[in-house]
Design a protein around this motif. Structure first.
Motif, short mmCIF file in Angstrom:
data_model
loop_
_atom_site.label_atom_id
_atom_site.label_comp_id
_atom_site.label_asym_id
_atom_site.label_seq_id
_atom_site.Cartn_x
_atom_site.Cartn_y
_atom_site.Cartn_z
N ARG A 52 35.31 40.02 33.32
CA ARG A 52 36.69 39.59 33.08
C ARG A 52 37.60 40.80 33.06
NH1 ARG A 52 34.85 35.26 29.10
NH2 ARG A 52 34.49 37.05 27.77
N VAL A 53 38.82 40.61 33.56
CA VAL A 53 39.82 41.67 33.50
C VAL A 53 41.13 41.10 32.96
CG1 VAL A 53 39.08 43.36 35.21
CG2 VAL A 53 40.23 41.29 35.98
N ALA A 54 41.85 41.90 32.20
CA ALA A 54 43.15 41.49 31.67
C ALA A 54 44.04 42.72 31.52
CB ALA A 54 42.97 40.81 30.32
N VAL A 55 45.32 42.57 31.88
CA VAL A 55 46.27 43.68 31.78
C VAL A 55 46.70 43.83 30.32
CG1 VAL A 55 48.47 44.59 32.63
CG2 VAL A 55 47.10 43.08 34.08
N LEU A 56 46.74 45.06 29.82
CA LEU A 56 47.19 45.31 28.45
C LEU A 56 48.58 45.95 28.42
CD1 LEU A 56 43.93 46.74 26.79
CD2 LEU A 56 44.81 44.40 26.70
N SER A 57 48.88 46.81 29.39
CA SER A 57 50.17 47.51 29.37
C SER A 57 51.28 46.61 29.91
CB SER A 57 50.08 48.81 30.17
OG SER A 57 49.52 48.57 31.44
N THR A 58 52.53 47.02 29.69
CA THR A 58 53.67 46.19 30.11
C THR A 58 54.57 46.98 31.07
OG1 THR A 58 54.93 46.98 28.22
CG2 THR A 58 53.73 44.91 27.94
N GLU A 84 32.13 47.98 36.98
CA GLU A 84 32.99 48.83 37.81
C GLU A 84 34.32 48.09 37.94
OE1 GLU A 84 31.16 49.19 41.67
OE2 GLU A 84 33.13 49.53 42.56
N SER A 85 35.46 48.79 37.72
CA SER A 85 36.74 48.09 37.77
C SER A 85 37.83 49.05 38.22
CB SER A 85 37.08 47.53 36.39
OG SER A 85 37.30 48.61 35.49
N GLY A 86 39.01 48.48 38.49
CA GLY A 86 40.12 49.32 38.90
C GLY A 86 41.26 48.48 39.45
N VAL A 87 42.10 49.13 40.24
CA VAL A 87 43.28 48.48 40.80
C VAL A 87 43.11 48.43 42.31
CG1 VAL A 87 45.80 48.55 41.02
CG2 VAL A 87 44.69 49.41 38.94
N ARG A 88 43.47 47.26 42.88
CA ARG A 88 43.43 47.11 44.33
C ARG A 88 44.86 46.94 44.82
NH1 ARG A 88 39.27 42.93 45.02
NH2 ARG A 88 37.64 44.50 45.04
N ALA A 127 25.47 42.99 39.54
CA ALA A 127 24.80 41.80 40.05
C ALA A 127 25.59 41.16 41.18
CB ALA A 127 24.60 40.80 38.91
N GLY A 128 26.78 41.71 41.47
CA GLY A 128 27.60 41.17 42.55
C GLY A 128 28.62 40.15 42.08
N ASN A 129 28.71 39.91 40.77
CA ASN A 129 29.74 39.00 40.24
C ASN A 129 31.08 39.72 40.23
OD1 ASN A 129 27.68 37.06 39.53
ND2 ASN A 129 27.21 38.37 37.77
N GLU A 130 32.14 39.02 40.65
CA GLU A 130 33.46 39.65 40.75
C GLU A 130 34.52 38.87 40.02
OE1 GLU A 130 33.68 41.88 45.04
OE2 GLU A 130 35.50 41.35 43.94
N ALA A 131 35.53 39.60 39.53
CA ALA A 131 36.71 38.96 38.95
C ALA A 131 37.93 39.72 39.42
CB ALA A 131 36.62 39.00 37.43
N ALA A 132 39.07 39.02 39.51
CA ALA A 132 40.31 39.68 39.90
C ALA A 132 41.46 39.03 39.15
CB ALA A 132 40.53 39.58 41.40
N ALA A 181 38.40 45.49 30.78
CA ALA A 181 37.37 44.95 31.67
C ALA A 181 36.10 44.76 30.87
CB ALA A 181 37.12 45.90 32.83
N THR A 182 35.58 43.52 30.89
CA THR A 182 34.33 43.22 30.14
C THR A 182 33.32 42.58 31.07
OG1 THR A 182 35.44 41.20 29.41
CG2 THR A 182 35.30 43.00 27.81
#
Ligand code: ZN
Length: 492
Positions: A168-174, A196-200, A247-252, A190-191
């Motif tokens: 899971r990903v969630a934005v914290l900053s404003t 592995e996470s980041g910005v696209r 494991a190949g699971n993705e979130a956006a 990111a949990t």
């Protein structure tokens, strides 16, 4: 008795003779049989020591998710296999994944005369009975020996973990404001913390790192990332956060933001023969692999290859340096501009090149040209570590300083370099002297900032207000809320 005895004695030799005559071929046959048995036993013994097919299980490596690729290579002399079986075991259950007898379950490709490449997806989509937790993947292979009478076997077992919950990903900053050709900063969660996470941004990705790298007292799932809306990307390019586990699971999740247009300048560059004679032979000497001709009639053609081919190659070399970035923010405030410098060319200047009145080329200038008096000391824009110090094609003598979190600064066309790769530098420390090495007509400093290896406008980085609003404010705000959230029950 005696005569009888004599007779008996006399009667024996023929029997013996008879024996010898009759046993000759028999003995020969027995010897052959023993030899054959010994040979057979030796072959049997040899075959029991013969190695089975070579098994190269590349994926899955550690995890199995909803659809994790199986990437398996098996190799045997002549490409002859008696069997190849793949099973997934969990608890006392065993799930067949692949068998060479029914290869329809996967994709099998003959990679060479000896090697097979086996591919398919394994995961909860194909095996709904899979449960989160430990599992074991077993590959068993065999090849025929002694005309198929025996088999040489081999196997590989890999302990894995089944992970079915997507990250899971969630934005914290404003307030995310990004200028066209500029950079922006985000704090997010990111949990699980190890994904592995980041910005696209369109097709570019900017990996995030734990927020502790930005000096924040936050838990391991809080991350920070710098990203950019590049000068050659559309203003409405989608920007999102992503997370992907092993494991190949993705979130956006889309990153709410505002993008501001920045008009890019256009300029006209006159190329004369004096300039060609000055720059082409020098660059040809430092890039012998390009085979650039320095014959007077070829100078223009060589210049066009330098301006196109070499410019692109140098851009890729600069992008590679992003891998050497530190996971910590090594700077604390705005970057230092070169004092007393006149700005000659702005960032992302669209240049059209002319030679004897004819248009010959178009390129985008991805830096700031700062005219200075000759051989002025060039100062590090902020604290960091030198990741490149040496020739860099069109940029001539170049220093690249890494400031951490994917942020780097580049100083080009130097006449001399005063640092070496690995050196730590502090804001304002001289790192070399300005010059005109590489593709430069006169003494100037070509300066650019890089985010994730991509050139971005340095103007923002020189601006204390931008640094405060875009970066430091978010660290202060989300760092505090991160602590508050963590204080409740030590979550994450
Ligand atoms: Zn320049």
């Amino acid at each position: 008795m005696l005569p009888n005895g004599r007779e008996q004695v006399k009667a024996r030799p023929p029997r013996l003779q008879y024996d010898v005559v009759m046993r000759g071929p028999l003995k020969f046959f027995l010897v052959l049989l023993v030899l054959a048995l010994a040979g057979g036993a030796a072959a049997w013994l040899w075959s029991s020591r013969a190695e089975g097919p070579r098994i190269d299980l590349r994926q899955p490596d550690r995890f199995i998710g909803q659809a994790t690729p199986l990437d398996l290579r098996v190799e045997a002399p002549g490409g002859r296999f008696a069997r190849v079986d793949v099973t997934l075991e969990q608890g006392d259950r065993s799930f067949p994944i692949f068998t060479l007898a029914q290869p329809a379950q996967g994709e099998v490709r003959q990679e060479s005369a000896e090697r097979l490449f086996i591919m398919r997806k394994v995961g909860s989509r194909e095996i709904p009975e899979l449960r989160p937790g430990p599992a074991r993947l077993v590959v068993r292979a065999a090849r025929p020996l002694l005309f198929g009478l025996r088999q040489a076997e081999s196997s590989v077992t890999r302990e894995l973990e089944v992970r079915l919950e997507p990250p899971r990903v969630a934005v914290l900053s404003t307030l995310h404001y990004v200028n066209h050709g500029g950079a922006e900063f985000v704090v997010y969660r990111a949990t699980p913390a190890d994904v592995e996470s980041g910005v696209r941004v369109g097709d570019r990705t900017y990996p995030g790192v734990p927020a502790s790298g930005a000096g924040m007292a936050a838990d391991a799932s809080t991350k920070v990332a710098f990203f950019a809306l590049l000068h050659d990307q559309d203003l409405d390019t989608p920007i999102s956060l992503y997370a992907r586990d092993a494991a190949g699971n993705e979130a956006a999740a889309p990153l709410e933001h505002r993008a501001f247009p920045k008009p890019f300048a256009r300029s006209r560059i006159e190329i004369d023969d004096r300039f060609l004679r000055q720059v082409v032979p020098a660059i040809a000497a430092t890039t012998p692999d390009m085979g650039l001709s320095t014959a007077p009639d070829d100078l223009l053609m060589s210049f066009l290859r330098i301006n196109g081919e070499l410019r692109m190659r140098n851009g890729r070399m600069v992008a590679e340096l992003a891998r050497k970035t530190a996971p910590q923010m090594l700077w604390t405030d705005a970057f230092q501009p070169l004092a007393n410098a006149a700005v000659e060319a702005r960032f992302a200047d669209n240049r059209t090149y002319f030679h004897q009145g004819k248009e010959i080329d178009r390129q985008v200038h991805l830096g700031f040209d700062l005219a200075v008096t000759e051989r002025i000391p060039v100062l590090a824009a902020h604290n960091g570590v030198v990741v490149h110090a040496g020739d860099l094609g069109i940029y001539g003598n170049t220093v690249v300083v890494d400031h951490g979190l994917g942020v780097q600064s580049l100083y080009a066309h130097l006449s001399s370099i005063g640092v070496k790769t690995g050196d730590r530098v502090e804001k304002g420390r001289p790192i070399g002297r300005s010059g005109m090495t590489g593709l430069a007509a006169g003494d100037h400093l070509h300066f650019t900032m890089l985010v994730g290896g991509h050139p971005v406008s340095p103007v923002e980085w020189w601006d204390p207000k931008w640094m405060q609003d875009r970066v430091l404010r978010k660290i202060a705000e989300t760092g505090a809320s991160g602590r508050a959230a963590g204080g409740g029950g030590g979550v994450g």
